[in-house]
Design a protein around this motif. Sequence first.
Motif, PDB file in Angstrom:
ATOM      1  N   VAL A 175      -4.441 -10.211  -0.240  1.00  0.00           N
ATOM      2  CA  VAL A 175      -4.623  -8.927  -0.029  1.00  0.00           C
ATOM      3  C   VAL A 175      -3.881  -8.305  -1.096  1.00  0.00           C
ATOM      4  O   VAL A 175      -4.233  -7.456  -1.743  1.00  0.00           O
ATOM      5  CB  VAL A 175      -3.942  -8.550   1.301  1.00  0.00           C
TER       6      VAL A 175
ATOM      7  N   ASP B  88     -10.208   0.730   3.962  1.00  0.00           N
ATOM      8  CA  ASP B  88     -11.023  -0.380   4.098  1.00  0.00           C
ATOM      9  C   ASP B  88     -10.125  -1.706   3.924  1.00  0.00           C
ATOM     10  O   ASP B  88     -10.407  -2.829   4.504  1.00  0.00           O
ATOM     11  CB  ASP B  88     -11.980  -0.403   3.010  1.00  0.00           C
ATOM     12  N   VAL B  89      -9.043  -1.557   3.083  1.00  0.00           N
ATOM     13  CA  VAL B  89      -8.258  -2.655   2.886  1.00  0.00           C
ATOM     14  C   VAL B  89      -7.568  -2.986   4.228  1.00  0.00           C
ATOM     15  O   VAL B  89      -7.340  -3.916   4.749  1.00  0.00           O
ATOM     16  CB  VAL B  89      -7.107  -2.647   1.826  1.00  0.00           C
TER      17      VAL B  89
ATOM     18  N   PHE C 281     -11.284 -11.037   3.424  1.00  0.00           N
ATOM     19  CA  PHE C 281     -10.043 -11.551   3.311  1.00  0.00           C
ATOM     20  C   PHE C 281     -10.152 -13.020   4.104  1.00  0.00           C
ATOM     21  O   PHE C 281     -10.843 -13.098   5.155  1.00  0.00           O
ATOM     22  CB  PHE C 281      -8.833 -10.686   3.721  1.00  0.00           C
TER      23      PHE C 281
ATOM     24  N   LEU D  59       0.982  -1.296   0.086  1.00  0.00           N
ATOM     25  CA  LEU D  59      -0.127   0.017   0.144  1.00  0.00           C
ATOM     26  C   LEU D  59       0.929   1.439   0.001  1.00  0.00           C
ATOM     27  O   LEU D  59       0.270   2.493   0.000  1.00  0.00           O
ATOM     28  CB  LEU D  59      -0.899   0.024   1.259  1.00  0.00           C
TER      29      LEU D  59
ATOM     30  N   SER E 167      -9.913  -4.277   6.694  1.00  0.00           N
ATOM     31  CA  SER E 167     -10.381  -5.433   6.682  1.00  0.00           C
ATOM     32  C   SER E 167      -9.197  -6.682   6.630  1.00  0.00           C
ATOM     33  O   SER E 167      -9.179  -7.804   7.319  1.00  0.00           O
ATOM     34  CB  SER E 167     -11.016  -5.596   5.075  1.00  0.00           C
ATOM     35  N   PHE E 168      -7.891  -6.234   6.412  1.00  0.00           N
ATOM     36  CA  PHE E 168      -6.739  -6.912   6.364  1.00  0.00           C
ATOM     37  C   PHE E 168      -6.621  -7.237   7.945  1.00  0.00           C
ATOM     38  O   PHE E 168      -6.350  -8.263   8.400  1.00  0.00           O
ATOM     39  CB  PHE E 168      -5.651  -6.467   5.918  1.00  0.00           C
TER      40      PHE E 168
ATOM     41  N   ILE F 162     -13.986  -6.026   2.800  1.00  0.00           N
ATOM     42  CA  ILE F 162     -13.566  -7.053   2.108  1.00  0.00           C
ATOM     43  C   ILE F 162     -13.437  -8.492   2.863  1.00  0.00           C
ATOM     44  O   ILE F 162     -12.838  -8.297   4.142  1.00  0.00           O
ATOM     45  CB  ILE F 162     -12.400  -6.507   1.410  1.00  0.00           C
TER      46      ILE F 162
ATOM     47  N   LYS G  35      -7.512  -4.246  -8.035  1.00  0.00           N
ATOM     48  CA  LYS G  35      -7.996  -2.822  -8.356  1.00  0.00           C
ATOM     49  C   LYS G  35      -7.324  -1.844  -9.251  1.00  0.00           C
ATOM     50  O   LYS G  35      -7.879  -1.110 -10.131  1.00  0.00           O
ATOM     51  CB  LYS G  35      -8.245  -2.319  -6.791  1.00  0.00           C
TER      52      LYS G  35
ATOM     53  N   VAL H 229      -7.756   2.385  -4.997  1.00  0.00           N
ATOM     54  CA  VAL H 229      -7.542   1.491  -3.783  1.00  0.00           C
ATOM     55  C   VAL H 229      -8.293   1.944  -2.592  1.00  0.00           C
ATOM     56  O   VAL H 229      -7.802   2.892  -2.065  1.00  0.00           O
ATOM     57  CB  VAL H 229      -6.239   0.758  -3.599  1.00  0.00           C
TER      58      VAL H 229
ATOM     59  N   TRP I 237      -5.976  -8.481  -4.254  1.00  0.00           N
ATOM     60  CA  TRP I 237      -6.949  -7.657  -4.291  1.00  0.00           C
ATOM     61  C   TRP I 237      -6.721  -6.527  -4.687  1.00  0.00           C
ATOM     62  O   TRP I 237      -7.219  -5.818  -5.380  1.00  0.00           O
ATOM     63  CB  TRP I 237      -7.812  -7.772  -3.091  1.00  0.00           C
ATOM     64  N   ILE I 238      -5.635  -5.790  -4.171  1.00  0.00           N
ATOM     65  CA  ILE I 238      -5.190  -4.577  -4.279  1.00  0.00           C
ATOM     66  C   ILE I 238      -4.630  -4.432  -5.788  1.00  0.00           C
ATOM     67  O   ILE I 238      -4.896  -3.521  -6.608  1.00  0.00           O
ATOM     68  CB  ILE I 238      -3.956  -4.291  -3.377  1.00  0.00           C
TER      69      ILE I 238
END
Lengths: 220, 368
Positions: free
Chosen positions: B224, B242-243, B201, B177, B246-247, B199, B231, B238, B227-228
């Motif tokens: 993860v 939220d990522v 995961f 990220l 959720s992670f 999300i 996107k 992204v 998923w990124i």
Amino acid sequence: MLLLAVDTATPAVTVALHDGTRVVAESGQVDARRHGELLLPAVDRVLAEAGVKLDAVTDLAVGVGPGPYTGLRVGLVTAATFGSVLSVPVHGLCTLDALAYAAGQAGLAGPFAVATDARRKEVYWARYEDPRTRTGEPAVDRPADIAEQLAGLPVVGAGAVLYPEAFPDARGPEHVAAGALAALAAERLAAGADMLPPQPLYLRRPDAQVPKNYKVVTPK
Amino acid sequence: MADEPLVLGIETSCDETGVGIVRGTTLLADAVASSVDTHARFGGVVPEIASRAHLEAMVPTIERALKEAGVTGRDLDGISVTAGPGLAGALLVGVSAAKAYAYALNKPLYGVNHLASHICVDQLEHGPLPEPTMALLVSGGHSSLLLAPDITNDVRPLGATIDDAAGEAFDKIARVLHLGFPGGPVIDRLAKEGDPKAIAFPRGLSGSRDPAYDFSFSGLKTSVARWIEAKRAAGEEVPVRDVAASFQEAVVDVLTRKAVRACKDEGVDHLMIGGGVAANSRLRALAQERCERAGIRLRVPRPGLCTDNGAMVAALGAEMVARNRPASDLELSADSSLPVTEPHVPGAHGHPHTHDHVHEISKDNLYS
Ligand SMILES: [Zn+2]
């Protein structure tokens, strides 16, 4: 004066006690991977042999390398810690200077060079006018790259013995002895010479790589 | 109490040079010098950089801790040091300093286990550890579930990560990220503004046939990252918050569920959580919630005592002194893979001496 000298910059783990006139006790063991285990028992043995306790020591001398880092740090942190507890000065000396001095004690006059094993197919080295006089800063190089400029000179130390093609006139001693380091320190202190700070001569930048799984502690 | 053991502890297993001083279960000083900033641009701890920094910081940090505690070396009842596990070269600096210090002061030396120290530090916060203690240790280097009937000589591993440590997963996701290193604090902060249910995961090793107490974060990390990347590939923005949320939820869900289950299975009514990831606010909150529901008392030290520090090593050392455990000898090794089942490294005295290098240690300099 009672000077305790340690050096862990070469495969030798070496300790000596010097009273200002002579080496009164000395220990040297060669084991490149056990500096941490061997140093303190060696200090204890040397002091016991001389019949003194650590708090009688008035000066500390430590080889600052250059040398392989992991072992080198053992001697430096030990000397620094002793210095802090005892409130006595910690004098740094170039390990190659102690080897040059020892070569002089063994009869070599100079000029010559000193080379120790830097691993990775390189040597730590320096040139000497005579056993007490280094010309230039210590460096780390591949033997083949310095063979030409040292041609015709005797080269002292394990770094020379390891690479006979580059250094045909290799001489002993191979590893540093704390007795020589202590004698050199005593001589320089008596002459009022400047000593080095007790900080390592690494000569190389750290390998800036993060190993995978750098801390494997999974209990199994 | 003045008759409780006064112990100085040294920790250098990773990138923190820590020196702590405790009297029994009372913290007197906790001095730390960190090289974390130097490692940041490499995205992880560089062993040689850590070792160099330890050498520079070692003696000044000892002196600072003594000053902070208002005691002198002569007052100490013992010196303890992390003997392992950890980075070999880094450990060696601390072990060498501790030996020199113990020898110069004529004090007993205790080489102790880093993981057991992470557990024992809670004594400084919440008083004596219950016996047994269930401990969940989570950091960049470890993710373990441990049962400790006696922190000084009986620590049993129930489970551990089979791939990445929990903290490592935080670091890796932070890297994907572009959030920098270390990843834990920044993900924790961003997650507070995100939706942990956004999300779904995967929860590693959570199937009914999976090992009950082991962890796996490698699959989660890959999931993860994929998923990124998907996107990004689709040209969509992204949703970082939220990522992160959720992670983080996926990690702490598994950690707390397994820890609470271990408590129930073993009939233990306390759960201790330690290690750098124990500073994570969501882990603390979810553990609190689940422990309350299960009737388990949660013990988590303040964040400063969860990350690597010297106080934890001193805390375990003080316990070794209080319980009369044998001291280590001057040949103590730094052991990068010291098993968690060895809370300390007693010397050879009184045990069959199997080494091939017997040294005569002079009586005069031997500590009693
Ligand atoms: Zn840790």
